[in-house]
Structures are given as C-alpha cells and as structure tokens.
Design a protein around this motif. Structure first.
Motif, PDB file in Angstrom:
ATOM      1  N   TYR A  40       0.816  -1.220   0.000  1.00 45.64           N
ATOM      2  CA  TYR A  40       0.000   0.000   0.000  1.00 45.64           C
ATOM      3  C   TYR A  40       0.853   1.275   0.000  1.00 45.64           C
ATOM      4  O   TYR A  40       0.477   2.271  -0.602  1.00 45.64           O
ATOM      5  CB  TYR A  40      -0.948   0.025   1.208  1.00 45.64           C
ATOM      6  CG  TYR A  40      -2.021  -1.030   1.138  1.00 45.64           C
ATOM      7  CD1 TYR A  40      -3.014  -0.970   0.177  1.00 45.64           C
ATOM      8  CD2 TYR A  40      -2.016  -2.100   2.028  1.00 45.64           C
ATOM      9  CE1 TYR A  40      -3.997  -1.944   0.101  1.00 45.64           C
ATOM     10  CE2 TYR A  40      -2.997  -3.077   1.964  1.00 45.64           C
ATOM     11  CZ  TYR A  40      -3.985  -2.999   1.003  1.00 45.64           C
ATOM     12  OH  TYR A  40      -4.937  -3.957   0.932  1.00 45.64           O
ATOM     13  N   GLY A  41       1.964   1.239   0.703  1.00 49.12           N
ATOM     14  CA  GLY A  41       2.774   2.440   0.876  1.00 49.12           C
ATOM     15  C   GLY A  41       3.396   2.973  -0.402  1.00 49.12           C
ATOM     16  O   GLY A  41       3.321   4.169  -0.681  1.00 49.12           O
ATOM     17  N   VAL A  42       4.010   2.103  -1.189  1.00 50.93           N
ATOM     18  CA  VAL A  42       4.697   2.553  -2.409  1.00 50.93           C
ATOM     19  C   VAL A  42       3.717   3.166  -3.414  1.00 50.93           C
ATOM     20  O   VAL A  42       3.968   4.266  -3.922  1.00 50.93           O
ATOM     21  CB  VAL A  42       5.533   1.403  -3.024  1.00 50.93           C
ATOM     22  CG1 VAL A  42       6.081   1.800  -4.385  1.00 50.93           C
ATOM     23  CG2 VAL A  42       6.670   1.009  -2.080  1.00 50.93           C
ATOM     24  N   PRO A  43       2.574   2.520  -3.715  1.00 50.78           N
ATOM     25  CA  PRO A  43       1.643   3.157  -4.667  1.00 50.78           C
ATOM     26  C   PRO A  43       1.084   4.500  -4.155  1.00 50.78           C
ATOM     27  O   PRO A  43       0.931   5.442  -4.934  1.00 50.78           O
ATOM     28  CB  PRO A  43       0.515   2.130  -4.830  1.00 50.78           C
ATOM     29  CG  PRO A  43       1.121   0.835  -4.458  1.00 50.78           C
ATOM     30  CD  PRO A  43       2.143   1.149  -3.410  1.00 50.78           C
ATOM     31  N   ILE A  44       0.785   4.584  -2.864  1.00 52.83           N
ATOM     32  CA  ILE A  44       0.279   5.848  -2.321  1.00 52.83           C
ATOM     33  C   ILE A  44       1.366   6.916  -2.402  1.00 52.83           C
ATOM     34  O   ILE A  44       1.097   8.071  -2.752  1.00 52.83           O
ATOM     35  CB  ILE A  44      -0.234   5.663  -0.877  1.00 52.83           C
ATOM     36  CG1 ILE A  44      -1.489   4.785  -0.873  1.00 52.83           C
ATOM     37  CG2 ILE A  44      -0.529   7.006  -0.218  1.00 52.83           C
ATOM     38  CD1 ILE A  44      -1.970   4.382   0.501  1.00 52.83           C
ATOM     39  N   LEU A  45       2.598   6.542  -2.098  1.00 51.40           N
ATOM     40  CA  LEU A  45       3.722   7.475  -2.201  1.00 51.40           C
ATOM     41  C   LEU A  45       3.901   7.958  -3.643  1.00 51.40           C
ATOM     42  O   LEU A  45       4.059   9.157  -3.890  1.00 51.40           O
ATOM     43  CB  LEU A  45       5.010   6.802  -1.701  1.00 51.40           C
ATOM     44  CG  LEU A  45       6.279   7.641  -1.737  1.00 51.40           C
ATOM     45  CD1 LEU A  45       6.164   8.808  -0.762  1.00 51.40           C
ATOM     46  CD2 LEU A  45       7.484   6.786  -1.380  1.00 51.40           C
ATOM     47  N   LEU A  46       3.831   7.054  -4.603  1.00 57.22           N
ATOM     48  CA  LEU A  46       3.956   7.433  -6.011  1.00 57.22           C
ATOM     49  C   LEU A  46       2.781   8.309  -6.457  1.00 57.22           C
ATOM     50  O   LEU A  46       2.961   9.263  -7.225  1.00 57.22           O
ATOM     51  CB  LEU A  46       4.068   6.191  -6.898  1.00 57.22           C
ATOM     52  CG  LEU A  46       5.358   5.380  -6.732  1.00 57.22           C
ATOM     53  CD1 LEU A  46       5.290   4.103  -7.566  1.00 57.22           C
ATOM     54  CD2 LEU A  46       6.566   6.212  -7.103  1.00 57.22           C
ATOM     55  N   GLY A  47       1.583   7.994  -5.975  1.00 57.16           N
ATOM     56  CA  GLY A  47       0.415   8.829  -6.272  1.00 57.16           C
ATOM     57  C   GLY A  47       0.588  10.231  -5.718  1.00 57.16           C
ATOM     58  O   GLY A  47       0.246  11.225  -6.374  1.00 57.16           O
ATOM     59  N   GLY A  48       1.117  10.328  -4.497  1.00 58.77           N
ATOM     60  CA  GLY A  48       1.390  11.638  -3.898  1.00 58.77           C
ATOM     61  C   GLY A  48       2.404  12.432  -4.700  1.00 58.77           C
ATOM     62  O   GLY A  48       2.246  13.639  -4.891  1.00 58.77           O
ATOM     63  N   LEU A  49       3.432  11.754  -5.194  1.00 57.79           N
ATOM     64  CA  LEU A  49       4.436  12.424  -6.032  1.00 57.79           C
ATOM     65  C   LEU A  49       3.818  12.921  -7.342  1.00 57.79           C
ATOM     66  O   LEU A  49       4.109  14.032  -7.794  1.00 57.79           O
ATOM     67  CB  LEU A  49       5.606  11.482  -6.329  1.00 57.79           C
ATOM     68  CG  LEU A  49       6.568  11.213  -5.178  1.00 57.79           C
ATOM     69  CD1 LEU A  49       7.528  10.080  -5.540  1.00 57.79           C
ATOM     70  CD2 LEU A  49       7.337  12.468  -4.827  1.00 57.79           C
ATOM     71  N   ALA A  50       2.960  12.096  -7.939  1.00 56.30           N
ATOM     72  CA  ALA A  50       2.304  12.496  -9.191  1.00 56.30           C
ATOM     73  C   ALA A  50       1.402  13.707  -8.963  1.00 56.30           C
ATOM     74  O   ALA A  50       1.400  14.652  -9.760  1.00 56.30           O
ATOM     75  CB  ALA A  50       1.500  11.337  -9.751  1.00 56.30           C
ATOM     76  N   LEU A  51       0.636  13.694  -7.879  1.00 57.77           N
ATOM     77  CA  LEU A  51      -0.226  14.833  -7.578  1.00 57.77           C
ATOM     78  C   LEU A  51       0.597  16.090  -7.295  1.00 57.77           C
ATOM     79  O   LEU A  51       0.221  17.193  -7.703  1.00 57.77           O
ATOM     80  CB  LEU A  51      -1.129  14.525  -6.380  1.00 57.77           C
ATOM     81  CG  LEU A  51      -2.332  13.621  -6.640  1.00 57.77           C
ATOM     82  CD1 LEU A  51      -3.046  13.298  -5.333  1.00 57.77           C
ATOM     83  CD2 LEU A  51      -3.287  14.262  -7.625  1.00 57.77           C
TER      84      LEU A  51
END
Length: 185
Positions: A40-51
C-alpha cells in the motif's frame, strides 16, 4: 477545511509512513506488516508524487475578509462569484494556472507564456455592492486589451455582474466582479 489540505502532501505523508513501516517490517522479519506496508505504501507514495507535480496552490487573499464583507457576500454574491472564489482558494490538480480556460475563452491568453497569472484576490464592497477582485500579474497583455474585453468579461461571468478593470501599476491588472442588484419581481 478540506479544501485547504493538499492531497499531494497527504499522499506523500501517508505513503511515506507506510513505506517506511514496510521496510522496517522487512528488516525485522514481519512478513505480514512488510507486505501491507510496501503493497500500500509505495503506490500511495507514487500517487502523492504524481499529484505534487500537477498541484496548483490556492490563491491567497491580499487582505483579510471582514465579517461585514462575509455577510454582504452571503446576501449578494452570485453563484458565479461564489464558484470562482471557491475554485481559486483550493488546491487544483492538472491545471496550468487558475482561470486558465476562462482567460483563454476571453481572448486574454494567446500563449501559455503570455497568460496573466492570478496572484491574489480580495473581497470588498464597492458602492454598497459585493465585489470579488481578482489581482493579476499581466506583463504581456496590455491595459487596452483588458479594456476591449470588458464587455465580453461581463457577459462571460454571467448576469448580475459588472466588471471593473483597474491598473494599479504597469504589470498588474485588478478585475473587480461587482454584483449588480437584480430587480425584485
């Protein structure tokens, strides 16, 4: 309240914490927590970076809004004025600039590099009417061009609004969207 929270920062924080927990769990041999943290952490982190890369910060007020102006807004503001105020005072994602599409439709943004930039806003009373003042940095669009578009601006932002354009200094344009009282029927 939620309009003032950056989803990008929230995603980076939550994703970062979960990712760190996943790595710590991996190092300590906790397979279940490791899997959940990394899964869960890596995809949420990548989503945060994209946003974060597509984030447009809220436009700040140039002056605090007094309680009298809030009351006047509640009584007189048009739906268009309220929508503009709400849109530009919250985080936006995937836009180049605040009101970019509106400026383009008004003919005030020939190129992205020449687009006026909305820097601050102000809510005030002009002759007893509620006014939303949009303060633009406009070094490439001339004062004359803004004046030519005044009638189009009034039509674009809808009935019940009068536009007043001022130029406080050479590169700045203030666009006041002033409520026009509607006749009672």
């Amino acid at each position: 309240m939620l309009r003032k929270i950056s989803l990008a920062s929230l995603g980076l924080t939550v994703g970062g914490i979960l990712t760190i927990i996943g790595f710590i769990a991996y190092a300590t041999g906790n397979a279940t927590l490791n899997l959940a943290g990394l899964f869960y952490g890596v995809p949420i982190l990548l989503g945060g970076l994209a946003l974060k890369s597509a984030e447009l910060k809220p436009v700040p007020y140039s002056q605090p809004v007094s309680p009298e102006i809030v009351t006047l807004r509640e009584q007189q503001a048009t739906p268009t004025q309220n929508q503009i105020r709400k849109d530009i005072t919250r985080y936006r994602y995937g836009q180049e600039a605040h009101l970019d599409e509106s400026l383009e439709r008004l003919g005030l943004s020939p190129l992205d590099e020449e687009r006026p930039v909305l820097e601050t806003l102000q809510e005030t009373s002009i002759d007893g009417a509620y006014a939303l003042i949009l303060e633009f940095n406009s070094p490439f669009i001339s004062w004359d061009m803004w004046q030519e578009k005044q009638e189009k601006i009034e039509k674009f932002f809808g009935p019940g609004i009068r536009a007043q354009i001022t130029q406080p200094d050479e590169k700045r344009i203030d666009l006041a969207l002033i409520t026009v009282p509607q006749p009672q029927s």
